[in-house]
Design an enzyme around this catalytic site. Structure first.
Site, PDB file in Angstrom:
ATOM      1  N   TYR A  73       0.832  -1.209   0.000  1.00  0.00           N
ATOM      2  CA  TYR A  73       0.000   0.000   0.000  1.00  0.00           C
ATOM      3  C   TYR A  73       0.869   1.263   0.000  1.00  0.00           C
ATOM      4  O   TYR A  73       1.737   1.438   0.867  1.00  0.00           O
ATOM      5  CB  TYR A  73      -0.913  -0.008   1.217  1.00  0.00           C
ATOM      6  CG  TYR A  73      -1.863   1.147   1.268  1.00  0.00           C
ATOM      7  CD1 TYR A  73      -3.075   1.107   0.594  1.00  0.00           C
ATOM      8  CD2 TYR A  73      -1.561   2.286   1.998  1.00  0.00           C
ATOM      9  CE1 TYR A  73      -3.958   2.166   0.649  1.00  0.00           C
ATOM     10  CE2 TYR A  73      -2.440   3.351   2.058  1.00  0.00           C
ATOM     11  CZ  TYR A  73      -3.638   3.288   1.379  1.00  0.00           C
ATOM     12  OH  TYR A  73      -4.503   4.339   1.444  1.00  0.00           O
TER      13      TYR A  73
ATOM     14  N   TYR B 111      -5.203   5.453  -7.621  1.00  0.00           N
ATOM     15  CA  TYR B 111      -5.438   5.334  -6.179  1.00  0.00           C
ATOM     16  C   TYR B 111      -6.911   5.062  -5.949  1.00  0.00           C
ATOM     17  O   TYR B 111      -7.741   5.959  -6.015  1.00  0.00           O
ATOM     18  CB  TYR B 111      -4.995   6.587  -5.429  1.00  0.00           C
ATOM     19  CG  TYR B 111      -5.174   6.411  -3.938  1.00  0.00           C
ATOM     20  CD1 TYR B 111      -4.365   5.521  -3.242  1.00  0.00           C
ATOM     21  CD2 TYR B 111      -6.159   7.084  -3.240  1.00  0.00           C
ATOM     22  CE1 TYR B 111      -4.538   5.309  -1.882  1.00  0.00           C
ATOM     23  CE2 TYR B 111      -6.337   6.884  -1.879  1.00  0.00           C
ATOM     24  CZ  TYR B 111      -5.521   5.996  -1.209  1.00  0.00           C
ATOM     25  OH  TYR B 111      -5.696   5.789   0.146  1.00  0.00           O
TER      26      TYR B 111
END
Ligand SMILES: [Zn+2]
Lengths: 385, 145
Positions: free
Chosen positions: A289, A340
């Site tokens: 992440y 994203y």
């Protein structure tokens, strides 16, 4: 060992909408499109879906998704919270539900529109707050980037990490995006000089330490390992799964506990590796992440690829880069250079690596670590072929 | 009262109220367990060490050290953007370094949050609390000690 879900479920369908800014479709519409395409990818009829796991921040509710996509009777539904911490969490909850017989075909997804209400909570805060943000926002620590920058400065101070290490991260992921026709940054290269001269967002973090802002949606379909054998796609097994909230954690502003740099990944990693036959040294490719570049060294340490304080140096010598790095990471470009979507694209790229269909395919890759947000209550998956 | 547009505590969280009542008197208090004496911040109803809900508040010396700092640049909320780039610091208290607080480094209680050159701020440098009145809140900030 307890009766774990090891290899008992598989991801058999994946899909994504196009990624962009200012897409007209609603979050609900994007979610439904991604789910319908993922079911098509799996070769499973929508009426067979009986499990749904959503992000708690999701705009399109389960009932709306089910009514639009024409799903069957739903016998398991749930939500996972904390934004970017939930990507592996929704997928993992779906696997738990399938493995325990609460449903047979489960879908997890994320749709996101940055312009929509709720997508940038920091910009909509009322002026008077009685929640935990009262301990940080009054002084102008307003955005996620400011909160992570505070941890980053301390990390640099304690361990000698530098902006060159953060640039290693940004440049590696950009190179992968340049090979991915669906990536937002497909056509934009990034040099170290561009990184070093970029505008500040919150010192010590600059523009290129931040993820993109993206509209789009992705979905995955999970069934039992037995069912997976007879479907269209090569099954990608969920080998291990864990979530993590460390002791005395405060989400995003994790400055107040005893050891702020030992974040949620350290807690998730303990359970993940305890339940996994595959260990960090065995992992062929990783999707970590990356809302902000410093989360990569912090996560590399948390998940045990190196010792505390060594995560920054780990990124040297192209370690994160396809094809020759010791741990090719975020091979689609990740949140910083592909899209994203709260890290859900990392789950989908992990599946592509195990299918052998990534645009930066790690040859012979048999296992992939996927992680969700460091800095918030998090989650992680070990996928295998 | 004119609003500044700044984000401020609502003063309605019962666990937090004694802290803000303290700053209004010019005191920097930390929440302390009424049973076992362990200090904790941010404040909350229960002591994680002994499960007591008895709460006391301990006055601190108001001295500490810079633990970390950032310098935000726009885009920011308008009330903050007008000062950007400014500093935000985290301070660990001399009395109990396990207690950390967010603040700003200023030249005086009424000094601007962008007055100090961020290039001169150092992790570990000693600081002392001051209180800046903003609307009906006394916000703790820090000057070099
Ligand atoms: Zn106690």
């Amino acid at each position: 060992m307890a009766n774990t879900i090891k290899d008992r479920t598989a991801i058999v369908g994946i899909a994504q909408t196009s990624f962009g800014k200012g897409i007209q479709d609603s979050e609900l519409s994007l979610a439904c499109q991604a789910i319908a395409m993922a079911l098509d990818d799996a070769g499973i009829a929508p009426r067979e879906v009986d499990g749904l796991v959503a992000f708690s921040m999701e705009d399109g509710r389960e009932v709306e998704v089910a009514r639009n996509v024409g799903l069957g009777g739903i016998t398991f539904f749930g939500q996972v919270g904390y934004g970017g911490g939930a990507g592996c969490g929704t997928t993992g909850h779906a696997a738990l539900a399938v493995a325990s017989g609460q449903c047979e075909v489960a879908v997890a997804w994320r749709a996101r529109k940055r312009a929509d209400k709720g997508s940038r909570p920091w910009a909509q805060t009322s002026n008077r707050i009685d929640n935990p943000w009262q301990w940080s926002r009054p002084w102008g620590l307003l955005r996620p980037v400011d909160e992570i920058a505070m941890l980053t400065r301390r990390y640099m101070h304690e361990y000698g990490a530098t902006r060159d290490h953060l640039a290693n991260v940004a440049i590696a992921f950009r190179k992968h995006a340049n090979r991915n026709p669906h990536a937002t940054m497909k056509d934009k290269t990034l040099t170290r000089e561009q990184y070093m001269s970029a505008r500040w967002v919150s010192e010590p973090l600059c523009l290129f330490d931040n993820c993109l802002e993206t509209d789009g949606a992705l979905a995955v379909v999970i069934v039992s390992a037995e069912r997976a054998k007879d479907l269209k796609q090569k099954p990608v097994y969920i080998h291990a799964y864990a979530q993590g909230i460390p002791p005395q954690h405060q989400t995003m502003t994790n400055f107040f506990c005893e050891d702020p740099l030992a974040g949620p990944s350290h807690t998730a990693a303990k359970r993940l590796w305890a339940n996994s036959d595959i260990k960090p040294a065995d992992i062929d490719v990783a999707q970590i992440y990356d809302a902000f570049s410093p989360l990569i060294p912090l996560s590399l340490e948390g998940y045990g690829f190196c010792k505390r304080g060594e995560g920054a140096a780990f990124t040297d010598d192209g370690a994160l880069e396809w094809p020759n790095g010791r741990l090719p990471t975020n091979t689609s470009g990740g949140g910083m250079s592909e899209a994203y979507v709260h890290g859900f694209n990392l789950v989908v790229e992990g599946v592509r690596q195990m299918r052998g269909t990534s645009t930066s395919q790690v040859e012979g890759a048999e296992s992939c670590l996927v992680t969700s947000g460091e800095g918030v209550p998090t989650s992680a998956l070990v996928l295998r072929r | 009262m004119a609003t500044t547009g700044m984000i401020l505590p609502g003063l309605e969280d019962p666990a937090a109220r004694p802290f803000w009542d303290g700053t209004a008197r010019g005191e920097l208090l930390v929440q302390t367990c009424g049973a076992c004496g362990v200090k904790r911040m941010p404040p909350r109803p229960m002591c994680p060490a002994c499960r007591s809900i008895d709460v006391a508040w301990t006055k601190t010396s108001g001295r500490g050290r810079v633990w970390s700092f950032v310098v935000p640049h726009p885009p920011l909320l308008p009330a903050y953007a007008e000062f950007a780039p400014y500093n935000v610091i985290v301070v660990e208290l001399d009395d109990d370094p396990s207690i950390r607080l967010v603040g700003n480094l200023v030249e005086s209680a009424d000094g601007a949050i962008n007055a100090i050159d961020p290039a001169t701020i150092r992790i570990g440098e000693p600081v002392r609390v001051v209180f800046t009145q903003i609307e009906d809140v006394a916000l703790p900030r820090w000057v070099r000690a």
